[in-house]
Design an enzyme around this catalytic site. Structure first.
Site, PDB file in Angstrom:
ATOM      1  N   LYS A 154       0.821  -1.186   0.000  1.00 44.36           N
ATOM      2  CA  LYS A 154       0.000   0.000   0.000  1.00 44.36           C
ATOM      3  C   LYS A 154       0.868   1.254   0.000  1.00 44.36           C
ATOM      4  O   LYS A 154       0.407   2.339  -0.335  1.00 44.36           O
ATOM      5  CB  LYS A 154      -0.865   0.051   1.275  1.00 44.36           C
ATOM      6  CG  LYS A 154      -1.771  -1.124   1.473  1.00 44.36           C
ATOM      7  CD  LYS A 154      -2.470  -0.999   2.848  1.00 44.36           C
ATOM      8  CE  LYS A 154      -3.222  -2.246   3.204  1.00 44.36           C
ATOM      9  NZ  LYS A 154      -3.716  -2.199   4.599  1.00 44.36           N
ATOM     10  N   GLY A 155       2.121   1.099   0.417  1.00 48.00           N
ATOM     11  CA  GLY A 155       2.958   2.259   0.721  1.00 48.00           C
ATOM     12  C   GLY A 155       3.141   3.236  -0.428  1.00 48.00           C
ATOM     13  O   GLY A 155       3.226   4.442  -0.212  1.00 48.00           O
TER      14      GLY A 155
ATOM     15  N   ARG B 137       0.048   6.603   7.300  1.00 45.24           N
ATOM     16  CA  ARG B 137       0.178   6.678   5.837  1.00 45.24           C
ATOM     17  C   ARG B 137      -0.356   8.007   5.290  1.00 45.24           C
ATOM     18  O   ARG B 137       0.140   8.520   4.295  1.00 45.24           O
ATOM     19  CB  ARG B 137      -0.596   5.544   5.167  1.00 45.24           C
ATOM     20  CG  ARG B 137      -0.024   4.158   5.407  1.00 45.24           C
ATOM     21  CD  ARG B 137      -0.683   3.173   4.455  1.00 45.24           C
ATOM     22  NE  ARG B 137      -0.503   1.784   4.849  1.00 45.24           N
ATOM     23  CZ  ARG B 137       0.567   1.039   4.561  1.00 45.24           C
ATOM     24  NH1 ARG B 137       1.580   1.572   3.904  1.00 45.24           N
ATOM     25  NH2 ARG B 137       0.639  -0.218   4.941  1.00 45.24           N
TER      26      ARG B 137
ATOM     27  N   GLU C 215       7.790   2.058  -6.217  1.00 41.64           N
ATOM     28  CA  GLU C 215       7.937   1.663  -4.809  1.00 41.64           C
ATOM     29  C   GLU C 215       8.073   2.926  -3.951  1.00 41.64           C
ATOM     30  O   GLU C 215       8.592   3.946  -4.416  1.00 41.64           O
ATOM     31  CB  GLU C 215       9.181   0.764  -4.703  1.00 41.64           C
ATOM     32  CG  GLU C 215       9.573   0.297  -3.336  1.00 41.64           C
ATOM     33  CD  GLU C 215       8.569  -0.598  -2.638  1.00 41.64           C
ATOM     34  OE1 GLU C 215       7.397  -0.179  -2.514  1.00 41.64           O
ATOM     35  OE2 GLU C 215       8.943  -1.691  -2.182  1.00 41.64           O
ATOM     36  N   ASP C 216       7.625   2.860  -2.718  1.00 43.42           N
ATOM     37  CA  ASP C 216       7.752   4.006  -1.821  1.00 43.42           C
ATOM     38  C   ASP C 216       9.199   4.203  -1.371  1.00 43.42           C
ATOM     39  O   ASP C 216       9.771   5.271  -1.484  1.00 43.42           O
ATOM     40  CB  ASP C 216       6.814   3.871  -0.601  1.00 43.42           C
ATOM     41  CG  ASP C 216       6.913   2.509   0.093  1.00 43.42           C
ATOM     42  OD1 ASP C 216       7.764   1.670  -0.299  1.00 43.42           O
ATOM     43  OD2 ASP C 216       6.131   2.282   1.027  1.00 43.42           O
TER      44      ASP C 216
ATOM     45  N   ASP D  39       4.141   3.572   6.442  1.00 42.20           N
ATOM     46  CA  ASP D  39       3.432   3.290   7.697  1.00 42.20           C
ATOM     47  C   ASP D  39       4.349   2.721   8.767  1.00 42.20           C
ATOM     48  O   ASP D  39       5.433   2.220   8.491  1.00 42.20           O
ATOM     49  CB  ASP D  39       2.330   2.259   7.456  1.00 42.20           C
ATOM     50  CG  ASP D  39       2.883   0.842   7.278  1.00 42.20           C
ATOM     51  OD1 ASP D  39       3.794   0.662   6.448  1.00 42.20           O
ATOM     52  OD2 ASP D  39       2.430  -0.073   7.993  1.00 42.20           O
TER      53      ASP D  39
ATOM     54  N   LYS E 178      17.333   4.032   0.927  1.00 39.37           N
ATOM     55  CA  LYS E 178      18.305   4.023   2.037  1.00 39.37           C
ATOM     56  C   LYS E 178      19.472   3.146   1.597  1.00 39.37           C
ATOM     57  O   LYS E 178      19.534   1.964   1.932  1.00 39.37           O
ATOM     58  CB  LYS E 178      17.683   3.399   3.292  1.00 39.37           C
ATOM     59  CG  LYS E 178      16.569   4.177   3.947  1.00 39.37           C
ATOM     60  CD  LYS E 178      16.214   3.510   5.288  1.00 39.37           C
ATOM     61  CE  LYS E 178      14.749   3.545   5.555  1.00 39.37           C
ATOM     62  NZ  LYS E 178      14.339   2.747   6.728  1.00 39.37           N
TER      63      LYS E 178
ATOM     64  N   ASP F   6      14.811  -0.300   0.963  1.00 42.24           N
ATOM     65  CA  ASP F   6      15.584  -0.442   2.197  1.00 42.24           C
ATOM     66  C   ASP F   6      16.632  -1.537   1.960  1.00 42.24           C
ATOM     67  O   ASP F   6      17.665  -1.278   1.367  1.00 42.24           O
ATOM     68  CB  ASP F   6      14.577  -0.775   3.311  1.00 42.24           C
ATOM     69  CG  ASP F   6      15.184  -0.789   4.698  1.00 42.24           C
ATOM     70  OD1 ASP F   6      16.131  -0.039   4.944  1.00 42.24           O
ATOM     71  OD2 ASP F   6      14.692  -1.553   5.551  1.00 42.24           O
TER      72      ASP F   6
ATOM     73  N   PHE G 184      13.972   5.191  10.301  1.00 43.23           N
ATOM     74  CA  PHE G 184      12.652   4.683   9.932  1.00 43.23           C
ATOM     75  C   PHE G 184      11.700   5.861   9.774  1.00 43.23           C
ATOM     76  O   PHE G 184      11.545   6.680  10.679  1.00 43.23           O
ATOM     77  CB  PHE G 184      12.130   3.702  10.987  1.00 43.23           C
ATOM     78  CG  PHE G 184      10.952   2.922  10.491  1.00 43.23           C
ATOM     79  CD1 PHE G 184      11.132   1.780   9.709  1.00 43.23           C
ATOM     80  CD2 PHE G 184       9.654   3.343  10.751  1.00 43.23           C
ATOM     81  CE1 PHE G 184      10.049   1.070   9.214  1.00 43.23           C
ATOM     82  CE2 PHE G 184       8.563   2.642  10.258  1.00 43.23           C
ATOM     83  CZ  PHE G 184       8.760   1.508   9.495  1.00 43.23           C
ATOM     84  N   VAL G 185      11.072   5.939   8.607  1.00 43.52           N
ATOM     85  CA  VAL G 185      10.226   7.102   8.306  1.00 43.52           C
ATOM     86  C   VAL G 185       8.781   6.680   8.032  1.00 43.52           C
ATOM     87  O   VAL G 185       8.526   5.565   7.583  1.00 43.52           O
ATOM     88  CB  VAL G 185      10.790   7.904   7.118  1.00 43.52           C
ATOM     89  CG1 VAL G 185      12.064   8.644   7.512  1.00 43.52           C
ATOM     90  CG2 VAL G 185      11.067   7.011   5.905  1.00 43.52           C
TER      91      VAL G 185
HETATM   92  P1  IMP Z   1      13.029  -3.826   1.777  1.00 45.53           P
HETATM   93  O1  IMP Z   1      12.496  -5.122   1.272  1.00 45.53           O
HETATM   94  O2  IMP Z   1      13.862  -4.013   3.008  1.00 45.53           O
HETATM   95  O3  IMP Z   1      13.739  -3.019   0.718  1.00 45.53           O
HETATM   96  O4  IMP Z   1      11.802  -2.992   2.299  1.00 45.53           O
HETATM   97  C1  IMP Z   1      10.918  -2.399   1.440  1.00 45.53           C
HETATM   98  C2  IMP Z   1       9.606  -2.141   2.109  1.00 45.53           C
HETATM   99  O5  IMP Z   1       9.744  -2.020   3.511  1.00 45.53           O
HETATM  100  C3  IMP Z   1       9.020  -0.825   1.648  1.00 45.53           C
HETATM  101  O6  IMP Z   1       8.154  -1.036   0.572  1.00 45.53           O
HETATM  102  C4  IMP Z   1       8.275  -0.348   2.858  1.00 45.53           C
HETATM  103  O7  IMP Z   1       6.968  -0.881   2.841  1.00 45.53           O
HETATM  104  C5  IMP Z   1       9.020  -0.944   4.012  1.00 45.53           C
HETATM  105  N1  IMP Z   1       9.958   0.032   4.614  1.00 45.53           N
HETATM  106  C6  IMP Z   1      11.310   0.061   4.519  1.00 45.53           C
HETATM  107  N2  IMP Z   1      11.821   1.098   5.189  1.00 45.53           N
HETATM  108  C7  IMP Z   1      10.770   1.744   5.709  1.00 45.53           C
HETATM  109  C8  IMP Z   1      10.641   2.937   6.510  1.00 45.53           C
HETATM  110  O8  IMP Z   1      11.611   3.634   6.878  1.00 45.53           O
HETATM  111  N3  IMP Z   1       9.360   3.284   6.845  1.00 45.53           N
HETATM  112  C9  IMP Z   1       8.268   2.572   6.467  1.00 45.53           C
HETATM  113  N4  IMP Z   1       8.347   1.481   5.720  1.00 45.53           N
HETATM  114  C10 IMP Z   1       9.581   1.067   5.351  1.00 45.53           C
END
Ligand code: IMP
Length: 171
Positions: free
Chosen positions: A39-40, A161, A95-96, A155, A127, A99, A148-149
């Site tokens: 949803k992000g 959100r 993608e939002d 969210d 990040k 990470d 963490f944002v």
């Molecule tokens: P990844 O798989 O670790 O790259 O994480 C990606 C997903 O984790 C993103 O689509 C977000 O939904 C969530 N996410 C990662 N970092 C944050 C953050 O700082 N705040 C909120 N959601 C995050």
């Protein structure tokens, strides 16, 4: 708790407009399908696609990797699939935030199995210091440090959100 405003709504709007211009130029000669990762990314997605220079096909996919924590589990479950045929199309995966990159890696693999002509990734935030896998993010709005944002789609445990600005959150 909300600690500090990291990106203002005004700055987000500027970044989205710039990305819209860059991606509009990139779309020349392509057959684009924009896919929003729910949803992000939904707030970013609706803003971004309204900045594109021509009509595009939009669709939505939902995967789940987080519970009520700030760490990814590393295992992505498909919750809602796309409904359009992407074979031979140019996919822009929106993608939002990137990470560790684990979510994107899985979603890209899932989409590539449907034989699109190309898959490019568009992320509002990245990040880079947190990356665990090597995924290419073709269009990045802003790079941020490891915090963490929440807000503008992002969210913590499904809350925050709808905030128009992006804030650092401390659980
Ligand atoms: P990844 O798989 O670790 O790259 O994480 C990606 C997903 O984790 C993103 O689509 C977000 O939904 C969530 N996410 C990662 N970092 C944050 C953050 O700082 N705040 C909120 N959601 C995050």
């Amino acid at each position: 708790m909300l600690k500090e405003k990291v990106v203002s709504a005004r700055r987000i709007a500027e970044v989205v407009a710039t990305l819209g211009q860059e991606i509009s130029a990139d779309m020349e000669g392509r057959d684009p399908v924009f896919i929003c990762i729910l949803k992000g990314a939904v707030y970013f997605f609706t803003a971004l696609t309204q900045h594109l220079s021509r009509s595009v096909v939009v669709d939505f996919i939902q995967v789940s990797s987080y519970g009520a924590t700030t760490e990814t589990s590393g295992t992505v479950i498909l919750v809602k699939d796309i409904t359009v045929d992407i074979s031979g199309k140019d996919v822009y995966l929106v993608e939002d935030i990137v990470d560790t990159g684990l979510t994107l890696e899985d979603v890209i693999a899932l989409l590539k199995a449907r034989h699109p002509r190309s898959v490019q990734v568009v992320a509002l935030l990245s990040k880079p210091s947190r990356r665990k896998v090597d995924v290419t993010v073709d269009f990045v709005g802003l790079e941020i440090e490891d915090r963490f944002v929440v807000g503008f789609g992002l969210d913590f445990a499904e809350q925050f959100r709808n905030l128009p600005d992006i804030w650092e959150f401390a659980p």
